[in-house]
Design a protein around this motif. Structure first.
Motif, short mmCIF file in Angstrom:
data_model
loop_
_atom_site.label_atom_id
_atom_site.label_comp_id
_atom_site.label_asym_id
_atom_site.label_seq_id
_atom_site.Cartn_x
_atom_site.Cartn_y
_atom_site.Cartn_z
N ILE A 155 -22.45 71.21 28.45
CA ILE A 155 -21.25 70.90 27.64
C ILE A 155 -19.99 70.91 28.50
N GLU A 156 -19.95 71.75 29.53
CA GLU A 156 -18.77 71.73 30.41
C GLU A 156 -18.71 70.43 31.19
N ASP A 157 -19.86 69.95 31.65
CA ASP A 157 -19.90 68.66 32.35
C ASP A 157 -19.51 67.51 31.43
N ALA A 158 -19.77 67.68 30.12
CA ALA A 158 -19.44 66.64 29.15
C ALA A 158 -17.96 66.65 28.77
N GLY A 159 -17.21 67.65 29.25
CA GLY A 159 -15.78 67.68 29.00
C GLY A 159 -15.30 68.73 28.02
N PHE A 160 -16.21 69.52 27.45
CA PHE A 160 -15.80 70.58 26.53
C PHE A 160 -14.99 71.63 27.30
N GLN A 161 -13.93 72.12 26.66
CA GLN A 161 -13.06 73.12 27.26
C GLN A 161 -13.18 74.45 26.52
N TYR A 162 -13.20 75.53 27.28
CA TYR A 162 -13.27 76.86 26.69
C TYR A 162 -12.03 77.14 25.84
N VAL A 163 -12.24 77.69 24.64
CA VAL A 163 -11.13 78.03 23.75
C VAL A 163 -11.00 79.55 23.62
N GLU A 164 -12.06 80.21 23.23
CA GLU A 164 -12.04 81.65 23.06
C GLU A 164 -13.47 82.15 22.91
N ASP A 165 -13.61 83.45 22.89
CA ASP A 165 -14.94 84.01 22.65
C ASP A 165 -14.88 84.97 21.48
N ALA A 166 -16.04 85.29 20.97
CA ALA A 166 -16.14 86.17 19.81
C ALA A 166 -17.28 87.15 20.02
N ARG A 167 -17.20 88.26 19.33
CA ARG A 167 -18.28 89.25 19.34
C ARG A 167 -19.09 89.10 18.06
N ILE A 168 -20.40 89.10 18.21
CA ILE A 168 -21.30 89.04 17.07
C ILE A 168 -21.98 90.40 16.94
N PHE A 169 -21.81 91.03 15.78
CA PHE A 169 -22.46 92.30 15.49
C PHE A 169 -23.57 92.02 14.47
N ARG A 170 -24.79 92.38 14.83
CA ARG A 170 -25.93 92.14 13.94
C ARG A 170 -26.60 93.48 13.63
N CYS A 171 -26.73 93.78 12.35
CA CYS A 171 -27.23 95.08 11.92
C CYS A 171 -28.46 94.91 11.04
N GLU A 172 -29.48 95.67 11.33
CA GLU A 172 -30.68 95.69 10.51
C GLU A 172 -30.54 96.77 9.44
N ILE A 173 -30.85 96.39 8.20
CA ILE A 173 -30.81 97.36 7.10
C ILE A 173 -32.20 97.37 6.47
N ASP A 174 -33.20 97.69 7.26
CA ASP A 174 -34.55 97.68 6.72
C ASP A 174 -34.79 98.96 5.91
N ASP A 175 -35.88 99.01 5.21
CA ASP A 175 -36.15 100.11 4.28
C ASP A 175 -36.13 101.49 4.92
N PRO A 176 -36.73 101.69 6.12
CA PRO A 176 -36.74 103.04 6.69
C PRO A 176 -35.35 103.59 6.99
N THR A 177 -34.37 102.72 7.27
CA THR A 177 -33.04 103.20 7.64
C THR A 177 -32.01 103.03 6.54
N ARG A 178 -32.40 102.42 5.43
CA ARG A 178 -31.42 102.11 4.39
C ARG A 178 -30.74 103.38 3.87
N GLU A 179 -31.50 104.44 3.69
CA GLU A 179 -30.91 105.68 3.17
C GLU A 179 -29.88 106.25 4.13
N ASN A 180 -30.18 106.21 5.45
CA ASN A 180 -29.21 106.69 6.43
C ASN A 180 -27.95 105.83 6.44
N TRP A 181 -28.14 104.54 6.32
CA TRP A 181 -27.00 103.63 6.25
C TRP A 181 -26.12 103.99 5.06
N GLN A 182 -26.74 104.12 3.91
CA GLN A 182 -25.98 104.38 2.70
C GLN A 182 -25.19 105.67 2.81
N TYR A 183 -25.80 106.69 3.40
CA TYR A 183 -25.10 107.97 3.54
C TYR A 183 -23.92 107.84 4.50
#
Length: 306
Positions: free
Chosen positions: A118-146
């Motif tokens: 994409i850089e070779d095609a002429g796209f220019q950097y604008v900004e970056d972002a952080r992605i936070f991904r959290c698992e809320i599966d059954d074994p940890t749901r109670e800890n999350w809720q607390y």
């Protein structure tokens, strides 16, 4: 290298390209495509070799997002990726599109190759972002809720004493909703307009999970949530109005949304926070320092088409 391009419908993609490309992420974006979006197929001597998806989503008029592109594993490293992007740009130009955006996740397998293309095609950097991904599966749901309930109770009491309240989009009155969706005069960063998210996501917007923090009816902060699939939520926008910077109100709609997600059957949530939004990023890091989360970086690029 020259390849032939054809605009595809879902059945054409599923029959001719899905078995060859084998990309679950591409499948996801193809399913998101609406009548105003484009799913493109690329052929070499009649054989499918690659695909690209252009989505309108929250883009302003005259702009599309190059959401995903890939080539068949059997033809990788032969220049097809470059040909796919070049043809996609030419196609967008033919449709009257004047700007393309592209977002790349650093954690993906082909990040370096895609970035080079994409850089070779002429796209220019604008900004970056952080992605936070959290698992809320059954074994940890109670800890999350607390953890969340303890943190949220203190936060809500403090912000309530300062005069802040929080309400979901589904239960907000018309006056507050109009203030929030008036992108020309709502005090939020106009680079990330709210109105298209609310009105243009074709049923993916979840008003019960999306919240507005306000003070005396004036919007202070918003969290807008989209449904990624039956098990996943994406917190698409986390933003604070200029008049309430550093007030701490930003975390209030985030926590309301998160609390609602935890109490449901969703198994994971993801947050996207642009690094230039210092207040949002700090709030997310403070919150997820208390919770289990995977963090990665997304780079945003833009191309002006002549």
């Amino acid at each position: 290298m020259d390849v032939d391009l054809k605009q595809l419908n879902y059945l054409e993609y599923a029959a001719g390209f899905r078995p060859i490309l084998g990309s679950a992420l591409l499948d996801y974006y193809v399913r998101l495509a609406t009548p105003v979006d484009y799913v493109l197929g690329f052929y070499d001597e009649g054989k499918p070799v690659g695909s690209a998806v252009l989505l309108q989503r929250t883009c302003p008029p005259g702009c599309l997002e190059l959401t995903y592109f890939c080539v068949a594993p059997t033809v990788s490293a032969r220049g097809y990726g470059r040909a796919v992007v070049e043809k996609t740009i030419a196609f967008a130009n033919d449709q009257g599109i004047r700007e393309l955006t592209c977002r790349l996740m650093k954690s993906t397998q082909f990040f370096d190759a895609a970035l080079h293309i994409i850089e070779d095609a002429g796209f220019q950097y604008v900004e970056d972002a952080r992605i936070f991904r959290c698992e809320i599966d059954d074994p940890t749901r109670e800890n999350w809720q607390y953890s969340v309930s303890m943190y949220f109770e203190k936060l809500r009491d403090r912000l309530n004493r300062l005069g802040f309240s929080c309400v979901s989009f589904a239960h907000a009155d018309d006056g507050l909703l109009q203030r929030v969706t008036d992108d020309s005069n709502n005090g939020f960063d106009d680079r990330y307009p709210i109105a298209p998210l609310v009105s243009g996501v074709y049923g993916c917007f979840l008003p019960d999970y999306s919240f507005i923090a306000h003070k005396d009816g004036i919007p202070a902060a918003v969290t807008i949530v989209l449904r990624a699939d039956s098990e996943s939520l994406v917190f698409q926008l986390i933003s604070e109005a200029d008049a309430f910077k550093s007030s701490g109100s930003l975390i209030l709609p985030v926590m309301c949304s998160l609390e609602h997600a935890i109490s449901s059957d969703y198994k994971r949530v993801s947050y996207c926070v642009f690094s230039s939004n210092k207040a949002s990023l700090k709030a997310m890091k403070d919150l997820f320092g208390k919770l289990t989360a995977h963090e990665t970086i997304m780079f945003c690029y833009r191309l002006a088409i002549d």
